[in-house]
Enzyme design. Sequence first.
Site, PDB file in Angstrom:
ATOM      1  N   ASP A  13      44.664  41.528  40.442  1.00  0.00           N
ATOM      2  CA  ASP A  13      44.511  41.005  39.085  1.00  0.00           C
ATOM      3  C   ASP A  13      44.581  42.091  38.016  1.00  0.00           C
ATOM      4  O   ASP A  13      45.341  41.963  37.054  1.00  0.00           O
ATOM      5  CB  ASP A  13      43.218  40.194  38.972  1.00  0.00           C
ATOM      6  N   ASP A  68      45.511  40.752  49.190  1.00  0.00           N
ATOM      7  CA  ASP A  68      45.342  42.066  48.544  1.00  0.00           C
ATOM      8  C   ASP A  68      44.190  42.877  49.137  1.00  0.00           C
ATOM      9  O   ASP A  68      44.291  44.087  49.289  1.00  0.00           O
ATOM     10  CB  ASP A  68      45.262  41.970  47.013  1.00  0.00           C
ATOM     11  N   SER A  97      40.860  35.586  34.166  1.00  0.00           N
ATOM     12  CA  SER A  97      40.306  35.820  32.827  1.00  0.00           C
ATOM     13  C   SER A  97      39.505  37.122  32.810  1.00  0.00           C
ATOM     14  O   SER A  97      39.522  37.844  31.808  1.00  0.00           O
ATOM     15  CB  SER A  97      39.410  34.654  32.407  1.00  0.00           C
ATOM     16  N   SER A  98      38.829  37.454  33.904  1.00  0.00           N
ATOM     17  CA  SER A  98      37.987  38.648  33.861  1.00  0.00           C
ATOM     18  C   SER A  98      38.824  39.918  33.894  1.00  0.00           C
ATOM     19  O   SER A  98      38.528  40.868  33.168  1.00  0.00           O
ATOM     20  CB  SER A  98      36.942  38.623  34.972  1.00  0.00           C
TER      21      SER A  98
HETATM   22  C1  GLA Z   1      41.068  36.585  43.230  1.00  0.00           C
HETATM   23  C2  GLA Z   1      40.890  38.081  43.361  1.00  0.00           C
HETATM   24  C3  GLA Z   1      42.182  38.751  43.829  1.00  0.00           C
HETATM   25  C4  GLA Z   1      42.771  38.056  45.045  1.00  0.00           C
HETATM   26  C5  GLA Z   1      42.814  36.542  44.838  1.00  0.00           C
HETATM   27  C6  GLA Z   1      43.233  35.810  46.069  1.00  0.00           C
HETATM   28  O1  GLA Z   1      41.930  36.309  42.180  1.00  0.00           O
HETATM   29  O2  GLA Z   1      40.512  38.631  42.128  1.00  0.00           O
HETATM   30  O3  GLA Z   1      41.941  40.111  44.086  1.00  0.00           O
HETATM   31  O4  GLA Z   1      42.057  38.387  46.195  1.00  0.00           O
HETATM   32  O5  GLA Z   1      41.552  36.028  44.430  1.00  0.00           O
HETATM   33  O6  GLA Z   1      44.552  36.102  46.364  1.00  0.00           O
END
Ligand code: GLA
Length: 365
Positions: free
Chosen positions: A164, A30, A119-120
Site C-alpha cells: 500500500d 506481499d 486510506s491509511s
Molecule cells: C492490506 C495490506 C496489504 C496487503 C493486502 C492484502 O491492504 O495493507 O499490505 O497485505 O491487505 O493483499
Amino acid sequence: MDAFRTLFQRDPTVAAEAPGRVNLIGEHTDYNGGFVLPTVIPQRCRVLLAPRTDKLVRAASGNMDAAFLLYRLGEERPRCSWLDYVQGVTSVLRANAHHLCGFDVRVESNVPLGSGLSSSAALDVALLRALREAFRLSLNDLELALLGQQVENRFVGAQVGVMDPMAASLGEPGMALFIDTRTLGYEHVPLPPGADLVVINSGIAHQHSAGDYNTRRAECERACALLGVRQLRDLTVADLPRLATLPTPLDRRARHVVTENSRVGEAVEAIRTGDLNRLGALFYASHESQRDDYAVSIPEIDLLVELSRQTGRAYGARLTGGGFGGSIVALTHAGTAREVAERIATSYEQQTGQQPTILVPQVGA
Ligand code: GLA
C-alpha cells in the site's frame, strides 16, 4: 486553505497529497515475499502543513470534528484514533534519525475508510511527503514508502505488507505497479486500453488491526515453519502436492498464496499481450481462491463479484485489499464502466439493503 487559517490563525506553507490504491491482483502475497499489481485511484488524501519552532504538533482532520488534537514530539502514544497515523509518522521519522520540529497540520481525504483502498497508506504517504518538504528530509520515494509501512507495523499495530505505501508513493495513473515485494523491485505496466476499471465499495468496513488480518499472517508463518521454507514465495505451483500435507486450514492458506503469486505473473503477461479474457479469468480465479482457500471474503463481496459476472460485460471481478469487507475491482468492456457499475450497484442495494459506492469511474470524471 480557509479551514487551516480558521483553525491555526496562519497560512500553511506546504501542501502534499497521495492517492488511494486498488490492487488489481496479488492479494495477501506481499507479506509472503511475493508479487502484487496495484494501481492508483482518483481518491486522495490531502495535507496542508506549517512547521513550528517548538515540539508541539497540532493536527486536525477535515473528516472528523472541527477541533484539532495536540501532542508533543517524543510523547507519541497510540490512542486508537486517526491521530495514530500522524503520531506514527513522527515517531517513525524520529526513530530513523530524521530531525523534525513541531507543526500544524490539517488532513482531508476522500479515500473511504475501511474500504480496502488503502486510506491509511494515503495518509501516511501524504504526511511524509509534506514533512519531507517542510523539514528538507533526505528521503527518496521508496524510502518514504518503507517508513509508511513502519508506521502501520510499529505504531498502529497492523502487520501489513509493503504494497500500500509503495502504491501510494510510486504509483501513477493509467499504470499498474508490478512489485516484487522481496527485492522491492518495481515496474510500471500500462493498463490495457481495451478495458475499463470499476471499483465498488460494498459499504461494509473492515478493521485490520482487529485481528483477522494478523491471524492470516500468522497462519502463513506457521505453514512456512512446517514446510521448512523462509517464505511462501519460495514455493511454486509445482509444490502444491507438498502443501496438501499441511494440517487444515494451513494447506488452503498456503495454496492461495502460492497460486495467487503465479496468477500475478500471468496477469502481467496477459496485460502485455492484451489478452483481456485471460486477465479477467485470472481475476475470477483470484476471487475464488480468496473466498474458498484464504477465507477473507464475505457474502456481500461474493454477491458483488457474481453480479459483475451476470452483467455479461465484465472480463473479471474480485475482492480487492485485505478483505473481511471492503471493495471489489472489476474489468469491463471498454466504454461500459459507468453503466455496468450502476447495474451492479443497483442490484446489490436491492438484494442486501447495503449502500454501495462506485469509486471508479469517479462521478463527474
Ligand atoms: C492490506 C495490506 C496489504 C496487503 C493486502 C492484502 O491492504 O495493507 O499490505 O497485505 O491487505 O493483499
